[in-house]
Design an enzyme around this catalytic site. Structure first.
Site, PDB file in Angstrom:
ATOM      1  N   ALA A 251      54.410  15.624 -34.929  1.00 40.76           N
ATOM      2  CA  ALA A 251      52.946  15.641 -35.160  1.00 40.76           C
ATOM      3  C   ALA A 251      52.535  14.286 -35.720  1.00 40.76           C
ATOM      4  O   ALA A 251      52.184  14.163 -36.888  1.00 40.76           O
ATOM      5  CB  ALA A 251      52.584  16.767 -36.109  1.00 40.76           C
TER       6      ALA A 251
ATOM      7  N   GLY B 156      50.481  14.700 -41.543  1.00 40.92           N
ATOM      8  CA  GLY B 156      49.034  14.566 -41.365  1.00 40.92           C
ATOM      9  C   GLY B 156      48.445  15.968 -41.232  1.00 40.92           C
ATOM     10  O   GLY B 156      49.016  16.954 -41.719  1.00 40.92           O
TER      11      GLY B 156
ATOM     12  N   HIS C 262      24.970  33.456 -58.259  1.00 36.22           N
ATOM     13  CA  HIS C 262      26.096  33.732 -59.151  1.00 36.22           C
ATOM     14  C   HIS C 262      26.617  35.134 -58.883  1.00 36.22           C
ATOM     15  O   HIS C 262      25.806  36.054 -58.729  1.00 36.22           O
ATOM     16  CB  HIS C 262      25.626  33.629 -60.609  1.00 36.22           C
ATOM     17  CG  HIS C 262      26.700  34.024 -61.580  1.00 36.22           C
ATOM     18  ND1 HIS C 262      27.772  33.204 -61.861  1.00 36.22           N
ATOM     19  CD2 HIS C 262      26.886  35.158 -62.321  1.00 36.22           C
ATOM     20  CE1 HIS C 262      28.563  33.799 -62.744  1.00 36.22           C
ATOM     21  NE2 HIS C 262      28.055  34.991 -63.031  1.00 36.22           N
TER      22      HIS C 262
ATOM     23  N   GLU D  12      57.238  11.916 -43.544  1.00 35.58           N
ATOM     24  CA  GLU D  12      56.018  11.121 -43.346  1.00 35.58           C
ATOM     25  C   GLU D  12      56.358   9.644 -43.526  1.00 35.58           C
ATOM     26  O   GLU D  12      56.907   9.249 -44.545  1.00 35.58           O
ATOM     27  CB  GLU D  12      54.953  11.568 -44.351  1.00 35.58           C
ATOM     28  CG  GLU D  12      53.755  10.655 -44.492  1.00 35.58           C
ATOM     29  CD  GLU D  12      53.001  10.404 -43.200  1.00 35.58           C
ATOM     30  OE1 GLU D  12      52.671  11.366 -42.505  1.00 35.58           O
ATOM     31  OE2 GLU D  12      52.762   9.217 -42.871  1.00 35.58           O
TER      32      GLU D  12
ATOM     33  N   GLY E   5      55.620  13.740 -39.471  1.00 37.35           N
ATOM     34  CA  GLY E   5      54.196  13.496 -39.682  1.00 37.35           C
ATOM     35  C   GLY E   5      53.599  14.517 -40.639  1.00 37.35           C
ATOM     36  O   GLY E   5      53.532  15.701 -40.312  1.00 37.35           O
TER      37      GLY E   5
HETATM   38  P1  NAD Z   1      47.282  12.596 -38.133  1.00 37.46           P
HETATM   39  O1  NAD Z   1      46.864  11.221 -37.851  1.00 37.46           O
HETATM   40  O2  NAD Z   1      46.422  13.463 -38.959  1.00 37.46           O
HETATM   41  O3  NAD Z   1      48.719  12.602 -38.821  1.00 37.46           O
HETATM   42  C1  NAD Z   1      49.837  11.987 -38.239  1.00 37.46           C
HETATM   43  C2  NAD Z   1      50.760  11.604 -39.363  1.00 37.46           C
HETATM   44  O4  NAD Z   1      51.979  11.179 -38.789  1.00 37.46           O
HETATM   45  C3  NAD Z   1      50.223  10.436 -40.185  1.00 37.46           C
HETATM   46  O5  NAD Z   1      50.275  10.762 -41.557  1.00 37.46           O
HETATM   47  C4  NAD Z   1      51.145   9.285 -39.819  1.00 37.46           C
HETATM   48  O6  NAD Z   1      51.334   8.381 -40.878  1.00 37.46           O
HETATM   49  C5  NAD Z   1      52.406  10.039 -39.479  1.00 37.46           C
HETATM   50  N1  NAD Z   1      53.310   9.303 -38.599  1.00 37.46           N
HETATM   51  C6  NAD Z   1      52.999   8.553 -37.522  1.00 37.46           C
HETATM   52  N2  NAD Z   1      54.118   8.078 -36.953  1.00 37.46           N
HETATM   53  C7  NAD Z   1      55.153   8.540 -37.684  1.00 37.46           C
HETATM   54  C8  NAD Z   1      56.554   8.408 -37.586  1.00 37.46           C
HETATM   55  N3  NAD Z   1      57.117   7.690 -36.610  1.00 37.46           N
HETATM   56  N4  NAD Z   1      57.339   9.026 -38.504  1.00 37.46           N
HETATM   57  C9  NAD Z   1      56.762   9.778 -39.508  1.00 37.46           C
HETATM   58  N5  NAD Z   1      55.442   9.929 -39.632  1.00 37.46           N
HETATM   59  C10 NAD Z   1      54.640   9.333 -38.729  1.00 37.46           C
HETATM   60  O7  NAD Z   1      47.573  13.239 -36.699  1.00 37.46           O
HETATM   61  P2  NAD Z   1      47.979  14.717 -36.310  1.00 37.46           P
HETATM   62  O8  NAD Z   1      48.310  15.512 -37.499  1.00 37.46           O
HETATM   63  O9  NAD Z   1      48.944  14.592 -35.203  1.00 37.46           O
HETATM   64  O10 NAD Z   1      46.621  15.255 -35.714  1.00 37.46           O
HETATM   65  C11 NAD Z   1      45.948  14.509 -34.700  1.00 37.46           C
HETATM   66  C12 NAD Z   1      44.472  14.594 -34.873  1.00 37.46           C
HETATM   67  O11 NAD Z   1      44.010  15.872 -34.451  1.00 37.46           O
HETATM   68  C13 NAD Z   1      44.009  14.493 -36.320  1.00 37.46           C
HETATM   69  O12 NAD Z   1      43.903  13.173 -36.745  1.00 37.46           O
HETATM   70  C14 NAD Z   1      42.672  15.138 -36.253  1.00 37.46           C
HETATM   71  O13 NAD Z   1      41.741  14.204 -35.805  1.00 37.46           O
HETATM   72  C15 NAD Z   1      42.889  16.227 -35.214  1.00 37.46           C
HETATM   73  N6  NAD Z   1      43.131  17.504 -35.899  1.00 37.46           N
HETATM   74  C16 NAD Z   1      42.161  17.994 -36.718  1.00 37.46           C
HETATM   75  C17 NAD Z   1      42.371  19.172 -37.396  1.00 37.46           C
HETATM   76  C18 NAD Z   1      41.298  19.674 -38.303  1.00 37.46           C
HETATM   77  O14 NAD Z   1      40.178  19.194 -38.199  1.00 37.46           O
HETATM   78  N7  NAD Z   1      41.577  20.612 -39.190  1.00 37.46           N
HETATM   79  C19 NAD Z   1      43.545  19.878 -37.235  1.00 37.46           C
HETATM   80  C20 NAD Z   1      44.521  19.352 -36.412  1.00 37.46           C
HETATM   81  C21 NAD Z   1      44.291  18.163 -35.728  1.00 37.46           C
END
Ligand code: NAD
Ligand code: FAD
Length: 476
Positions: A278, A192, A453, A213, A190
């Site tokens: 993740a 993400g 600035h 991903e 993942g």
């Molecule tokens: P995410 O939805 O951001 O990312 C998950 C990723 O995993 C996606 O790109 C998805 O396509 C991929 N994915 C899903 N199944 C897969 C698979 N079988 N094989 C490979 N890739 C796969 O979710 P996350 O990173 O787990 O975070 C969860 C949530 O927590 C986020 O959506 C966000 O709402 C929250 N979060 C926010 C922050 C922030 O605000 N900075 C930080 C961390 C988490």
């Protein structure tokens, strides 16, 4: 006799604890039920965000960024540190201290606001009664009576059968905050937000990080111009991001995890020392309400609510990660405040159009409102202004002149439709655009606002000027 309240909140994450505080401020007798047990085995307030989410991840991002700069960036200023090294257990202990301080702080706020913190598992029996049970035995301890209920039970990491967690070599985001040494080879499923943030931490400390991903597109909800720039920067840092990669199986030995995955090039094998899964989070509704309570779930498993966070059951609200909308701490907190005010009889709402998103990588990525690709899919006419940090004096002095600010405005009314930033302190800079959009400002309003600035915020100003092709410090 049963204890009785005006409001019982189930869940003390950033949605629930903020709701409880606002209820108490408004004179409502409030209790907050929470079952969190921290790694010291004690009950702790603050939910995912304070215990294993926003705060600990940002602490490790900060620590690893300091280390990386000391080792690789400060030489540009003539600063040399020959013996720079990282003591991972101390870094983790720092994170634990920060978490402890902040979770204790919520307990202090509860006492100051006369909120009863009830430790245990809460279950809604009906609109007026919440049962609390012991989290280790599961035995019901008490039933409290209440006029209103706010469900704020949050979310938990999604899991995948192809790579089941063992909490040692294969971990979720919580485990990724607890490594006691830098893994030489780190795999992440993942790419993400969590994958990129945790991947950045361990990459900066020396891990070879590979992110697998499933999607072909990198960060599809980010404006494409920015996601492309971010991907370029992450690759330069050594993050090996493989798109369109679907994991089909994993094998674990004492020493490593071997992943099999497929992409457009066929089948591949990847061996890593540690693996972080993740792949998103799912709403946490386990044992939260009885079928008789009247609360219903939507087709994706979130608690079904209307625009005011009202569930199907009278007097029962739900907020935060357990309901539709972005899974972000500040979104849940705003819903908590709005619901408290509705319960107290005021008008309240959350403007979902102006919720900022931030990814705390280096460079940071932050945005609010509509992306250019989303606007292209509509008939809404728009215009765009872009300004690069390479032309911003403060960013250059910080050795951080990468990325850009992109402002999108309506082509006719000039009203701001979106702001997108990849670059230094994007997390802080985005606030200006959020305020501007909340006040329905135009690009012209931003362009006519005086910015100090030399500051990074001048890049926001210049991007607003660029909307009408009059940026000063770049050719239009
Ligand atoms: P995410 O939805 O951001 O990312 C998950 C990723 O995993 C996606 O790109 C998805 O396509 C991929 N994915 C899903 N199944 C897969 C698979 N079988 N094989 C490979 N890739 C796969 O979710 P996350 O990173 O787990 O975070 C969860 C949530 O927590 C986020 O959506 C966000 O709402 C929250 N979060 C926010 C922050 C922030 O605000 N900075 C930080 C961390 C988490
Ligand atoms: P939670 O924080 O999940 O809290 C729910 C609480 O309810 C928990 O304490 C739980 O114990 C309790 N609970 C659940 N069921 C019951 C029950 N039946 N009885 C009693 N108690 C119960 N978001 C951001 O905005 N910025 C970030 O930088 C950010 N970073 C993150 C990093 C990571 C690694 C992770 C995992 C998440 C991150 N998030 C971030 C997302 C953020 O943590 C969540 O959006 C936020 O915590 C949701 O708040 P909540 O109050 O809805 O739920």
């Amino acid at each position: 006799m049963a204890r009785s309240y005006d409001v019982v909140v189930i869940g003390a994450g950033p949605a629930g604890y903020v709701a409880a505080i606002r209820c108490a401020q408004l004179g409502l007798r409030t209790a907050c039920v929470d079952k969190w047990i921290n790694k010291q085995g004690k009950s702790a307030l603050g939910g995912t965000c304070l215990n294993v989410g926003c705060i600990p991840s940002k602490d490790l991002l900060q620590a690893s960024e300091y280390y990386h700069r000391l080792k690789h960036q400060f030489q540009a200023y003539g600063i040399h540190a020959k013996e720079a090294s990282i003591d991972v257990p101390t870094m983790i202990a720092h994170k634990d201290r920060i978490v402890q301080g902040l979770t204790d702080g919520v307990a202090t706020l509860f006492r100051a606001n006369s909120i009863d913190h009830i430790h245990g598992h809460g279950r809604l029996l009906d609109s007026k009664r919440v049962e609390i049970s012991d989290i280790s035995t599961g035995e019901a301890k008490e039933v409290v009576e209440t006029k209103h209920v706010i469900l704020a039970s949050g979310s938990v990491p999604a899991q995948m059968g192809e790579a089941p967690l063992d909490h040692e070599r294969i971990v979720d985001s919580t485990g990724a905050l607890e490594f006691q040494e830098v893994p030489q080879r780190l795999g992440i499923i993942g790419a993400g937000i969590i994958g990129l943030e945790m991947g950045s931490v361990w990459c900066r400390l020396g891990s070879q990080v590979v992110l697998l991903e499933a999607l072909d597109e990198f960060l599809p909800s980010v404006d494409q111009q920015l996601s492309k720039e971010a991907l370029r920067q992450f690759k330069k840092q050594g993050l090996d991001i493989r798109l369109g990669a679907r994991v089909v199986s994993s094998r674990k030995t004492k020493k490593q995890v071997t992943l099999n995955y497929q992409d457009s090039g066929g089948e591949h094998e990847l061996a890593v020392d540690r693996l972080i899964v993740a792949v998103g989070r799912r709403p946490n509704t386990e044992g939260l309400f009885t079928p008789e309570s009247g609360v219903a779930l939507d087709e994706r498993g979130f608690i079904d609510v209307d625009e005011h966070c009202r569930t199907n059951a009278p007097g029962v609200y739900a907020i935060g990660d357990v309901v539709r909308g972005p899974m972000l701490a500040h979104k849940g907190s705003e819903e908590g405040i709005a619901v408290a005010e509705l319960i107290a009889g005021s008008a309240a709402h959350v403007n979902y159009e102006t919720i900022p998103w931030v990814i705390y990588t280096e460079p940071e990525i932050a945005w609010v409102g509509k992306t250019e690709q989303a606007l292209k899919a509509t008939v809404e006419p728009y215009k765009v202004g872009v300004f690069p940090f390479a032309a911003n004096g403060r960013a250059r002095a910080m050795e951080a002149g990468v990325g850009m600010v992109k402002i999108i405005a309506h082509a006719e009314s000039d009203r701001l439709l979106g702001a997108h930033i990849v670059g230094p302190m994007a997390s802080e800079l985005i606030a200006e655009a959020v305020v501007a959009m909340e006040y329905a400002a135009s690009a012209e309003d931003l362009a006519r606002t005086v910015h100090a600035h030399p500051t990074l915020s001048e890049a926001v100003h210049e991007a607003a000027l660029a909307v009408d092709k009059r940026a000063v410090h770049r050719a239009n």
